[in-house]
Write an enzyme that holds these catalytic residues in place. Structure first.
Site, mmCIF file in Angstrom:
data_model
loop_
_atom_site.group_PDB
_atom_site.id
_atom_site.type_symbol
_atom_site.label_atom_id
_atom_site.label_comp_id
_atom_site.label_asym_id
_atom_site.label_seq_id
_atom_site.Cartn_x
_atom_site.Cartn_y
_atom_site.Cartn_z
ATOM 1 N N ALA A 1 0.836 -1.195 0.000
ATOM 2 C CA ALA A 1 0.000 0.000 0.000
ATOM 3 C C ALA A 1 0.874 1.249 0.000
ATOM 4 C CB ALA A 1 -0.913 0.004 1.224
ATOM 5 N N CYS B 1 -2.540 -8.486 4.898
ATOM 6 C CA CYS B 1 -2.184 -7.175 5.436
ATOM 7 C C CYS B 1 -2.389 -7.150 6.945
ATOM 8 C CB CYS B 1 -3.029 -6.084 4.787
ATOM 9 S SG CYS B 1 -2.645 -4.431 5.403
ATOM 10 N N HIS C 1 3.354 -15.004 3.113
ATOM 11 C CA HIS C 1 4.365 -14.311 3.913
ATOM 12 C C HIS C 1 4.658 -15.179 5.129
ATOM 13 C CE1 HIS C 1 6.217 -10.407 5.388
ATOM 14 N NE2 HIS C 1 6.350 -11.238 6.415
#
EC number: 1.3.1.-
Length: 343
Positions: free
Chosen positions: A40, A122, A191
């Site tokens: 972002a 996120c 991740h």
């Protein structure tokens, strides 16, 4: 000079190394398996094209929240801009309501995207407060409904970006990955941290390997890949189908060229000279100014300039002066003068 003609061109990617081979995602082929992670405020159109010019095979856009009330906002329009981008184009969406996520997927396909990426990774509080991003990993039933809704909404590949789980000790990535495969997800990027970890400690790759061994869709390893040698090491540790580089590309988009060269030759490229960095920075600034305009271009460029100049002597004092520039012309001039003085 333009981003499409970089100062440091990528070497010829004709190696036998698996990470330099094409990767097929849902019938679409990307040039190699070095991927720019969605970030972002970072992976906008100019940055994605810049990284691709240095050898990244693929890049995923910044996420757009699945809310029609937000689509027309100026920031969303920038995030949904794919002009002059190398195909296939991947647009990331985030949300916690299946109907809205499906609508966002259709919106991005109509807007020119060829791949839809769902954000379930996120860790930011403002995203997790809406039970989106990595907060979704607390509710596997909702995860399943969201995946099904997005896949069924579009006639295009849908991929997933996620983490090992929401909190340490309750990692559920194996179940999430298997459910993603069942839903028809075309590839999964993982991740190697939980949401609880945020970006602290070291990424853990052993669970990514377990996922790779348990499903048949492409698995993309993400987290702490900050050098060519680390890319090779993560590949060896996980057996992944591709690697995804995020924070390490900030201020050094040539990392993809470095990885490609190392995997192809076994040699480590020297860091670019200040003269070469100057060419890259000034080209990037021109692209940002042209894309965002005077006011936003000047302000968005600040973080990129700070990243590019980290480690150059007297850069701290320079950055304080640079932050005070309110025009693109003034900003460009002080950056050029500073780098000229260090050539």
């Amino acid at each position: 000079m333009s981003i499409d003609s970089p100062v440091l061109p990528s070497s010829n990617p004709t190696s036998d190394h698996p990470l330099l081979q094409p990767l097929v995602i849902g019938g679409l082929t990307i040039e190699n398996r070095l991927i720019v992670a969605p970030m972002a405020g970072v992976t906008d159109n100019p940055f994605r094209r810049l990284c691709k010019s240095f050898g990244a095979g693929h890049a995923v856009s910044e996420m757009i929240i699945a809310d029609t009330a937000l689509y027309a906002r100026k920031k969303s329009l920038y995030r949904a801009n794919f002009d002059n981008e190398i195909a296939p184009i991947s647009a990331q969406i985030a949300g916690a309501e299946p109907d809205k996520l499906a609508e966002a997927a259709r919106y991005q396909i109509d807007n020119g995207a060829q791949i839809i990426d769902i954000n379930m990774g996120c860790p930011a509080k403002k995203v997790c407060r809406k039970l989106a991003g990595s907060a979704l990993l607390q509710d596997e039933d909702l995860v399943a409904r969201l995946l099904d809704a997005a896949v069924n909404a579009v006639d295009a590949p849908v991929t997933l970006k996620t983490r090992l789980g929401y909190e340490n000790g309750r990692e559920n990535i194996l179940r999430v990955a298997k459910r993603a495969e069942q839903a028809g997800i075309a590839a999964i990027a993982i991740h190697g941290r939980t949401r609880e970890d945020m970006y602290t400690g070291e990424a853990r790759y052993e669970l990514i390997r377990e996922v790779k061994e348990s499903i048949s869709i492409p698995v993309i390893a993400n987290g702490d890949i900050d050098s060519a040698q680390k890319a090779q090491r993560v590949y060896e540790l996980t057996g992944c189908d591709a690697v995804m580089i995020g924070r390490a590309a900030q201020g050094q988009p040539w990392i993809f060229r470095d990885i490609e060269h190392f995997l192809r030759t076994g040699e480590t490229l020297a860091s670019p000279s200040v003269s070469e960095i100057k060419g890259i920075v000034l080209t990037h600034l021109e692209e940002l100014y042209g894309f965002y305009g005077e006011y936003s271009g000047c302000r968005i460029a600040r973080k990129h300039i700070a990243w590019y100049t980290t480690g150059i002597p007297n850069s701290n004092a320079f950055r304080q002066a640079m932050y005070g520039e309110e025009s693109t012309a003034g900003q460009f001039r002080v950056v050029e003068d500073f780098l000229n003085a260090h050539e």
